[in-house]
Design a protein around this motif. Structure first.
Motif, PDB file in Angstrom:
ATOM      1  N   HIS A  10     -84.412 -33.855 101.939  1.00 54.11           N
ATOM      2  CA  HIS A  10     -83.744 -32.330 101.938  1.00 54.11           C
ATOM      3  C   HIS A  10     -82.353 -32.590 102.037  1.00 54.11           C
ATOM      4  CE1 HIS A  10     -82.945 -28.112 103.056  1.00 54.11           C
ATOM      5  NE2 HIS A  10     -82.155 -28.797 103.832  1.00 54.11           N
ATOM      6  N   PRO A  11     -81.934 -32.351 100.704  1.00 56.18           N
ATOM      7  CA  PRO A  11     -82.531 -31.667  99.639  1.00 56.18           C
ATOM      8  C   PRO A  11     -83.136 -32.746  98.611  1.00 56.18           C
ATOM      9  CG  PRO A  11     -80.168 -31.843  99.076  1.00 56.18           C
ATOM     10  CD  PRO A  11     -80.275 -32.209 100.462  1.00 56.18           C
ATOM     11  N   ILE A  12     -84.074 -32.250  97.958  1.00 58.93           N
ATOM     12  CA  ILE A  12     -84.657 -32.998  97.125  1.00 58.93           C
ATOM     13  C   ILE A  12     -84.723 -32.811  95.479  1.00 58.93           C
ATOM     14  CG2 ILE A  12     -86.898 -31.934  97.304  1.00 58.93           C
ATOM     15  CD1 ILE A  12     -86.283 -35.804  97.860  1.00 58.93           C
ATOM     16  N   ASP A  38     -89.459 -30.601  99.358  1.00 62.98           N
ATOM     17  CA  ASP A  38     -88.760 -30.500 100.310  1.00 62.98           C
ATOM     18  C   ASP A  38     -89.033 -30.312 101.632  1.00 62.98           C
ATOM     19  OD1 ASP A  38     -86.239 -29.184 101.751  1.00 62.98           O
ATOM     20  OD2 ASP A  38     -85.350 -29.139  99.894  1.00 62.98           O
ATOM     21  N   THR A  40     -87.533 -30.847 105.831  1.00 63.82           N
ATOM     22  CA  THR A  40     -86.568 -30.993 106.691  1.00 63.82           C
ATOM     23  C   THR A  40     -87.070 -32.068 107.831  1.00 63.82           C
ATOM     24  OG1 THR A  40     -86.996 -29.150 107.921  1.00 63.82           O
ATOM     25  CG2 THR A  40     -85.414 -28.643 106.331  1.00 63.82           C
TER      26      THR A  40
END
Length: 304
Positions: A10-12, A38, A40
């Motif tokens: 994250h972010p991807i 994505d 977290t």
């Protein structure tokens, strides 16, 4: 049945891992669908619970690539941590280990590895850095821990770690202690003089985070570090941040006559090891597979 693999972080959306892996599996003739997801740090336990449920329903998952900010958190989500990842407490690769033929009752095990170390070592060696008598690392997180392990493998006798807050760098400090590599944690501000004299510098800072340091280095190189022009010549810099490229610190390094290793090189070499884990290859990944991986991200093909 087509298998699954993915890169988590994250972010991807910026990740080049899908391009690398898809090219490799196509060349190997392996049916493995690789995507970017994505996730977290807070959402990782729930995601891994879903993965384990999927695995119970069928052998769909073959591997997970793990990027920031999940590399340390993933340690608690796997069944076993192997190799240097165990000393580092940092996992960037999860392989799904299936039972041997005739033992179908055994569960599929999730095994954590760290291929970042091999990625850094091979990227530096490809650029001609076979040792690191004087070494420095920018940053103190999970990738910095892998950098410490790589420097140990390159026979560095010690290393300086430069961070914004010298009370931090928990992961890099822990890695150095576990591996027995003496380190000094120093403030990032004013690091340019030490970097200008290092044989190998590994920047693990996020994109643009090294920009102020780059300006300082450019001035220092132009002045010859306070002495006659040309007195200071930079060594080898590996900047793991590859977007945007070239970074400001990479440009300053190149203009001063130093050798720069793009982070894309590290990404390629660590992905090569992941491909081996995800496909069950017991031998080295063939050169022609590495070539198509390079093609997929616009990197020069290797010379073997």
């Amino acid at each position: 049945m087509t298998g699954r693999a993915a890169v988590l972080g994250h972010p991807i959306s910026h990740s080049k891992s899908p391009a690398l892996h898809r090219a490799a599996y196509a060349r190997l003739g392996v049916e493995l669908d690789y995507s970017a997801i994505d996730v977290t740090e807070a959402g990782l336990p729930a995601f891994m619970a879903r993965v384990r449920k999927d695995v119970q329903l069928g052998p769909s998952w073959h591997g997970l690539s793990v990027t920031m900010p999940l590399k340390s958190a993933m340690v608690g989500e796997v069944d076993e941590v192997r190799g240097v990842a165990r000393e580092l407490g940092v996992v960037n690769t999860v392989a799904f280990e299936r039972p041997a033929a005739g033992t179908d009752a055994a569960p599929i095990r999730l095994v954590g590895y760290n291929t970042d170390v091999a990625g850094i070592v091979n990227a530096l060696r490809h650029a001609g850095a076979v040792s690191a008598p004087a070494a420095a690392v920018l940053g103190g997180g999970g990738t910095a821990a892998a950098a410490i392990a790589a420097l140990k493998e390159l026979d560095a006798p010690a290393a300086d770690i430069f961070v914004r807050d010298i009370t931090g760098a928990r992961e890099a400090r822990a890695a150095a202690e576990a591996l027995g590599l003496p380190v000094r944690v120093r403030p990032l501000e004013g690091a340019s003089a030490a970097l200008a004299r290092a044989d190998v510098v590994i920047s693990t800072l996020p994109p643009r985070a090294a920009d102020p340091l780059a300006e300082e280095l450019a001035r220092l190189f132009a002045q010859g570090a306070g002495g006659p022009a040309g007195e200071v010549r930079p060594g080898v810099l590996l900047d793991v941040a590859y977007d945007p490229w070239p970074s400001r610190i990479a440009s300053a390094w190149l203009e001063a006559g130093g050798v720069v290793v793009p982070g894309l090189e590290m990404l390629i070499y660590q992905a090569v090891e992941q491909v081996r884990h995800f496909t069950g290859l017991h031998e080295a990944v063939p050169a022609e597979v590495i070539d198509v991986m390079c093609d997929a991200v616009g990197a020069p093909r290797r010379v073997f």
